[in-house]
Design a protein around this motif. Structure first.
Motif, short mmCIF file in Angstrom:
data_model
loop_
_atom_site.label_atom_id
_atom_site.label_comp_id
_atom_site.label_asym_id
_atom_site.label_seq_id
_atom_site.Cartn_x
_atom_site.Cartn_y
_atom_site.Cartn_z
N UNK A 146 0.76 -0.70 0.08
CA UNK A 146 0.16 -0.25 0.15
C UNK A 146 0.86 1.75 0.18
N UNK A 147 0.46 2.05 1.11
CA UNK A 147 1.17 2.98 1.34
C UNK A 147 2.37 3.13 2.38
N UNK A 148 2.94 1.72 2.98
CA UNK A 148 4.23 2.07 4.01
C UNK A 148 5.21 1.01 3.47
N UNK A 149 6.11 1.71 3.70
CA UNK A 149 7.47 0.46 3.69
C UNK A 149 7.33 -0.51 4.98
N UNK A 150 7.37 -1.77 4.82
CA UNK A 150 7.45 -2.80 6.28
C UNK A 150 8.24 -3.51 6.34
N UNK A 151 9.38 -3.51 7.21
CA UNK A 151 10.21 -4.58 7.70
C UNK A 151 10.08 -5.87 8.48
N UNK A 152 10.11 -6.62 7.94
CA UNK A 152 10.63 -8.48 8.43
C UNK A 152 11.67 -8.11 10.16
N UNK A 153 11.64 -7.56 11.13
CA UNK A 153 12.90 -7.09 11.52
C UNK A 153 13.05 -8.97 12.60
N UNK A 154 14.06 -8.97 12.54
CA UNK A 154 14.07 -10.57 13.34
C UNK A 154 15.30 -10.19 13.77
#
Length: 157
Positions: A146-154
């Motif tokens: 969408x309009x967001x930057x998503x990160x999958x932080x491990x």
């Protein structure tokens, strides 16, 4: 021993110390590594719950940013972001692989920079472009949704 032997021994010891120090400083060099730069680390698969780090409109194509996030334990971490193109964003740890200082997107060049010892990293893959660091920045899975930057932080390794 005679008095004549003492200055010679002292001179020998001082000369040995001076030569040893010179050899050590020569081995240390100017802080730049001549070692081969390792390849970029692979982009991990998204796992867990993604975190919205910023709005896509706030990171134009070709730009870099630092965003706050939380690791799985709840600890605050910094995530370096690079918007490669309209559909791709890349995410890295902001912890320098040299001595753990904070890496920043604020640089006189188009890279990520560690002010502690001058290491530079390529935004396109996290590899070292200038030492003393010799290891690439750890990566995180990231996406534009969408309009967001998503990160999958491990968890830190």
């Amino acid at each position: 021993m005679t008095d004549i032997a003492r200055p010679a021994r002292r001179t020998f010891m001082c000369a040995s110390a001076a030569l040893g120090s010179a050899a050590l400083l020569t081995a240390c060099g100017d802080g730049h590594s001549e070692a081969d730069t390792p390849e970029a680390l692979p982009i991990p698969e998204p796992t867990g719950e993604g975190q919205a780090l910023m709005k896509t409109k706030d990171l134009p194509v070709g730009s870099r940013a630092l965003a706050p996030a939380k690791d799985p334990s709840g600890k605050d971490v910094g995530i370096l972001l690079f918007r490669k193109d309209e559909k791709t964003v890349l995410a890295y740890s902001n912890v320098c692989t040299h001595q753990g200082c904070a890496v920043t997107p604020k640089s006189s060049k188009e890279d990520f920079y560690c002010a502690c010892h001058g290491s530079r990293f390529a935004p396109a893959d996290g590899t070292v472009t200038d030492g003393p660091a010799i290891a690439a920045l750890p990566r995180y899975a990231a996406a534009i949704q969408g309009g967001d930057i998503i990160a999958y932080v491990t968890a830190a390794e």
